[in-house]
Write a protein that holds these residues in place. Structure first.
Motif, PDB file in Angstrom:
ATOM      1  N   MET A 183       0.807  -1.184  -0.008  1.00 16.22           N
ATOM      2  CA  MET A 183      -0.047   0.090   0.055  1.00 16.22           C
ATOM      3  C   MET A 183       0.962   1.269   0.133  1.00 16.22           C
ATOM      4  O   MET A 183       1.803   1.527   0.796  1.00 16.22           O
ATOM      5  CB  MET A 183      -0.919  -0.034   1.076  1.00 16.22           C
ATOM      6  CG  MET A 183      -1.828   0.940   1.303  1.00 16.22           C
ATOM      7  SD  MET A 183      -3.020   0.973   2.840  1.00 16.22           S
ATOM      8  CE  MET A 183      -4.018  -0.423   2.554  1.00 16.22           C
ATOM      9  N   ALA A 184       0.603   2.283  -0.920  1.00 15.11           N
ATOM     10  CA  ALA A 184       1.479   3.426  -1.009  1.00 15.11           C
ATOM     11  C   ALA A 184       1.085   4.113   0.171  1.00 15.11           C
ATOM     12  O   ALA A 184      -0.029   4.388   0.700  1.00 15.11           O
ATOM     13  CB  ALA A 184       1.128   4.086  -2.445  1.00 15.11           C
ATOM     14  N   SER A 185       2.056   5.116   0.608  1.00 18.45           N
ATOM     15  CA  SER A 185       1.791   6.228   1.766  1.00 18.45           C
ATOM     16  C   SER A 185       0.709   6.767   1.402  1.00 18.45           C
ATOM     17  O   SER A 185      -0.066   7.299   2.538  1.00 18.45           O
ATOM     18  CB  SER A 185       3.223   6.856   1.718  1.00 18.45           C
ATOM     19  OG  SER A 185       4.142   6.444   2.023  1.00 18.45           O
ATOM     20  N   ALA A 186       0.236   7.508   0.404  1.00 19.45           N
ATOM     21  CA  ALA A 186      -0.467   8.288   0.201  1.00 19.45           C
ATOM     22  C   ALA A 186      -1.998   7.536   0.459  1.00 19.45           C
ATOM     23  O   ALA A 186      -3.128   7.943   0.692  1.00 19.45           O
ATOM     24  CB  ALA A 186      -0.863   8.919  -1.313  1.00 19.45           C
ATOM     25  N   GLU A 187      -2.039   6.311   0.307  1.00 15.86           N
ATOM     26  CA  GLU A 187      -3.347   5.335   0.369  1.00 15.86           C
ATOM     27  C   GLU A 187      -3.635   4.956   1.783  1.00 15.86           C
ATOM     28  O   GLU A 187      -4.633   4.198   1.899  1.00 15.86           O
ATOM     29  CB  GLU A 187      -3.110   4.048  -0.669  1.00 15.86           C
ATOM     30  CG  GLU A 187      -3.193   4.304  -2.150  1.00 15.86           C
ATOM     31  CD  GLU A 187      -2.724   3.151  -2.724  1.00 15.86           C
ATOM     32  OE1 GLU A 187      -2.445   2.322  -2.120  1.00 15.86           O
ATOM     33  OE2 GLU A 187      -2.728   3.264  -3.829  1.00 15.86           O
ATOM     34  N   LEU A 188      -2.540   5.151   2.514  1.00 13.71           N
ATOM     35  CA  LEU A 188      -2.872   4.777   4.003  1.00 13.71           C
ATOM     36  C   LEU A 188      -3.862   5.530   4.666  1.00 13.71           C
ATOM     37  O   LEU A 188      -4.136   6.587   4.578  1.00 13.71           O
ATOM     38  CB  LEU A 188      -1.602   4.871   4.925  1.00 13.71           C
ATOM     39  CG  LEU A 188      -0.478   4.047   4.529  1.00 13.71           C
ATOM     40  CD1 LEU A 188       0.872   4.297   5.593  1.00 13.71           C
ATOM     41  CD2 LEU A 188      -0.804   2.437   5.194  1.00 13.71           C
ATOM     42  N   PRO A 189      -4.912   4.841   5.454  1.00 13.58           N
ATOM     43  CA  PRO A 189      -5.700   5.467   6.329  1.00 13.58           C
ATOM     44  C   PRO A 189      -4.979   6.266   7.275  1.00 13.58           C
ATOM     45  O   PRO A 189      -3.861   6.057   7.544  1.00 13.58           O
ATOM     46  CB  PRO A 189      -6.521   4.417   6.984  1.00 13.58           C
ATOM     47  CG  PRO A 189      -5.860   3.146   6.993  1.00 13.58           C
ATOM     48  CD  PRO A 189      -4.817   3.446   5.636  1.00 13.58           C
ATOM     49  N   VAL A 190      -5.583   7.114   7.979  1.00 14.75           N
ATOM     50  CA  VAL A 190      -5.034   8.055   8.934  1.00 14.75           C
ATOM     51  C   VAL A 190      -5.995   7.774  10.450  1.00 14.75           C
ATOM     52  O   VAL A 190      -7.173   7.938  10.435  1.00 14.75           O
ATOM     53  CB  VAL A 190      -5.263   9.625   8.673  1.00 14.75           C
ATOM     54  CG1 VAL A 190      -4.683  10.526   9.642  1.00 14.75           C
ATOM     55  CG2 VAL A 190      -4.443   9.632   7.126  1.00 14.75           C
ATOM     56  N   PHE A 191      -5.136   7.734  11.449  1.00 16.99           N
ATOM     57  CA  PHE A 191      -5.629   7.813  12.854  1.00 16.99           C
ATOM     58  C   PHE A 191      -5.833   8.787  13.075  1.00 16.99           C
ATOM     59  O   PHE A 191      -4.861   9.732  13.115  1.00 16.99           O
ATOM     60  CB  PHE A 191      -4.740   6.967  13.629  1.00 16.99           C
ATOM     61  CG  PHE A 191      -4.696   5.490  13.712  1.00 16.99           C
ATOM     62  CD1 PHE A 191      -6.103   4.819  14.139  1.00 16.99           C
ATOM     63  CD2 PHE A 191      -3.685   4.588  13.426  1.00 16.99           C
ATOM     64  CE1 PHE A 191      -6.181   3.589  14.110  1.00 16.99           C
ATOM     65  CE2 PHE A 191      -3.679   3.324  13.321  1.00 16.99           C
ATOM     66  CZ  PHE A 191      -4.946   2.688  13.768  1.00 16.99           C
ATOM     67  N   THR A 192      -7.081   9.346  13.542  1.00 15.17           N
ATOM     68  CA  THR A 192      -7.428  10.853  13.989  1.00 15.17           C
ATOM     69  C   THR A 192      -7.825  11.056  15.422  1.00 15.17           C
ATOM     70  O   THR A 192      -8.291  12.061  15.752  1.00 15.17           O
ATOM     71  CB  THR A 192      -8.491  11.448  13.127  1.00 15.17           C
ATOM     72  OG1 THR A 192      -9.645  10.399  13.219  1.00 15.17           O
ATOM     73  CG2 THR A 192      -7.915  11.532  11.385  1.00 15.17           C
ATOM     74  N   SER A 193      -7.553   9.771  15.968  1.00 14.35           N
ATOM     75  CA  SER A 193      -8.031   9.724  17.513  1.00 14.35           C
ATOM     76  C   SER A 193      -6.905   8.840  18.129  1.00 14.35           C
ATOM     77  O   SER A 193      -6.794   7.820  17.815  1.00 14.35           O
ATOM     78  CB  SER A 193      -9.562   9.162  17.548  1.00 14.35           C
ATOM     79  OG  SER A 193      -9.751   8.577  18.771  1.00 14.35           O
ATOM     80  N   LEU A 194      -6.654   9.182  19.392  1.00 22.17           N
ATOM     81  CA  LEU A 194      -5.905   8.648  20.223  1.00 22.17           C
ATOM     82  C   LEU A 194      -6.675   7.302  20.736  1.00 22.17           C
ATOM     83  O   LEU A 194      -5.914   6.133  20.800  1.00 22.17           O
ATOM     84  CB  LEU A 194      -5.567   9.199  21.450  1.00 22.17           C
ATOM     85  CG  LEU A 194      -4.341   8.870  22.508  1.00 22.17           C
ATOM     86  CD1 LEU A 194      -3.071   8.416  21.799  1.00 22.17           C
ATOM     87  CD2 LEU A 194      -4.182   9.723  23.600  1.00 22.17           C
ATOM     88  N   HIS A 195      -7.976   7.395  20.995  1.00 23.56           N
ATOM     89  CA  HIS A 195      -8.709   6.272  21.382  1.00 23.56           C
ATOM     90  C   HIS A 195      -8.682   4.992  20.224  1.00 23.56           C
ATOM     91  O   HIS A 195      -8.329   3.975  20.683  1.00 23.56           O
ATOM     92  CB  HIS A 195     -10.069   6.558  21.735  1.00 23.56           C
ATOM     93  CG  HIS A 195     -10.352   7.155  22.713  1.00 23.56           C
ATOM     94  ND1 HIS A 195     -10.421   6.645  24.112  1.00 23.56           N
ATOM     95  CD2 HIS A 195     -10.622   8.850  22.947  1.00 23.56           C
ATOM     96  CE1 HIS A 195     -10.465   7.503  25.182  1.00 23.56           C
ATOM     97  NE2 HIS A 195     -10.639   8.790  24.411  1.00 23.56           N
ATOM     98  N   ARG A 196      -8.679   5.353  19.135  1.00 27.96           N
ATOM     99  CA  ARG A 196      -8.692   4.596  18.069  1.00 27.96           C
ATOM    100  C   ARG A 196      -7.284   3.725  17.864  1.00 27.96           C
ATOM    101  O   ARG A 196      -7.212   2.725  17.728  1.00 27.96           O
ATOM    102  CB  ARG A 196      -8.935   5.195  16.704  1.00 27.96           C
ATOM    103  CG  ARG A 196      -9.249   4.109  15.550  1.00 27.96           C
ATOM    104  CD  ARG A 196      -9.968   4.869  14.356  1.00 27.96           C
ATOM    105  NE  ARG A 196      -9.649   3.977  13.121  1.00 27.96           N
ATOM    106  CZ  ARG A 196      -9.105   4.351  12.047  1.00 27.96           C
ATOM    107  NH1 ARG A 196      -9.218   5.637  11.844  1.00 27.96           N
ATOM    108  NH2 ARG A 196      -8.946   3.639  10.999  1.00 27.96           N
ATOM    109  N   LEU A 197      -5.976   4.493  17.857  1.00 31.37           N
ATOM    110  CA  LEU A 197      -4.920   3.792  18.264  1.00 31.37           C
ATOM    111  C   LEU A 197      -4.721   3.159  19.197  1.00 31.37           C
ATOM    112  O   LEU A 197      -3.944   1.688  19.143  1.00 31.37           O
ATOM    113  CB  LEU A 197      -3.953   5.027  18.210  1.00 31.37           C
ATOM    114  CG  LEU A 197      -2.395   4.415  18.111  1.00 31.37           C
ATOM    115  CD1 LEU A 197      -2.030   3.361  16.939  1.00 31.37           C
ATOM    116  CD2 LEU A 197      -1.305   5.835  18.016  1.00 31.37           C
ATOM    117  N   ALA A 198      -5.163   3.532  20.539  1.00 26.18           N
ATOM    118  CA  ALA A 198      -5.056   2.466  21.554  1.00 26.18           C
ATOM    119  C   ALA A 198      -6.104   1.230  21.413  1.00 26.18           C
ATOM    120  O   ALA A 198      -5.650   0.229  21.856  1.00 26.18           O
ATOM    121  CB  ALA A 198      -5.674   3.234  22.699  1.00 26.18           C
ATOM    122  N   ASP A 199      -7.223   1.257  20.771  1.00 22.17           N
ATOM    123  CA  ASP A 199      -7.956   0.150  20.447  1.00 22.17           C
ATOM    124  C   ASP A 199      -6.878  -0.788  19.700  1.00 22.17           C
ATOM    125  O   ASP A 199      -7.226  -2.010  19.807  1.00 22.17           O
ATOM    126  CB  ASP A 199      -9.306   0.563  19.784  1.00 22.17           C
ATOM    127  CG  ASP A 199     -10.229   1.211  20.539  1.00 22.17           C
ATOM    128  OD1 ASP A 199      -9.994   1.183  22.014  1.00 22.17           O
ATOM    129  OD2 ASP A 199     -11.172   1.843  20.030  1.00 22.17           O
TER     130      ASP A 199
END
Length: 182
Positions: free
Chosen positions: A1-17
């Protein structure tokens, strides 16, 4: 997956999950997976010697057993906060991104070297801001990890065997004994 196609974590909660569900998870501060995996062949280099390492240097997000039942969110916030100085140190095009893979060794700073890297997502700037705010709510003086600068400029007042960054007090008499009188 190319860098531009990566999703983006926009929440600390989502990353902790994610950290609670997937193991191992790492964060890397760089120009991104495309640069690291294609441009650099999926390996970091020792900055002192230029030697290629066994994988990409990254910081683990895995919660350590000694953390006990404390919140994963605080653990992840601390891990992001502790290494947030890397953006300033490495330049404005450096961003944090999440990856999984296999630990293939340890780098010169005892950081995991990750092989068979699978990019997961970018980490948005607002997540770093959330991490800083979470750390600020805790008691005690925390600060991001830093490297000593006096090592690079000759380490004035250091004797052979002293740790980098440890300055000697030149006014202290040298008796040939340690601080315990031995």
């Amino acid at each position: 997956m190319a860098s531009a196609e990566l999703p983006v974590f926009t929440s600390l909660h989502r990353l902790a999950d994610l950290v609670e569900r997937v193991d191992p998870v790492f964060v890397r501060w760089s120009r991104g997976p495309q640069t690291d995996l294609r441009g650099h062949g999926g390996v970091s280099r020792d900055s002192l010697t230029g030697v290629p390492l066994a994988g990409l240097s990254a910081n683990p997000l895995r919660v350590e057993a000694w953390w006990g039942d404390r919140p994963t969110l605080l653990w992840v916030a601390r891990r992001l906060y502790d290494y947030s100085h890397l953006r300033e140190a490495e330049g404005p095009r450096v961003r944090p991104w999440v990856l999984t893979g296999e630990e293939a060794g340890r780098g010169p700073d005892n950081e995991p070297l990750v092989a068979r890297v699978r990019p997961v997502a970018w980490i948005a700037a607002e997540v770093i801001a959330e991490a800083r705010a979470e750390v600020a709510r805790q008691r005690g003086p925390w600060g991001p990890l830093r490297r000593p600068h006096d090592f690079m400029d000759g380490g004035a007042d250091r004797a052979p065997g002293d740790a980098p960054g440890a300055a000697r007090n030149s006014a202290r008499p040298r008796t040939g004994r340690n601080d315990r009188g031995e």
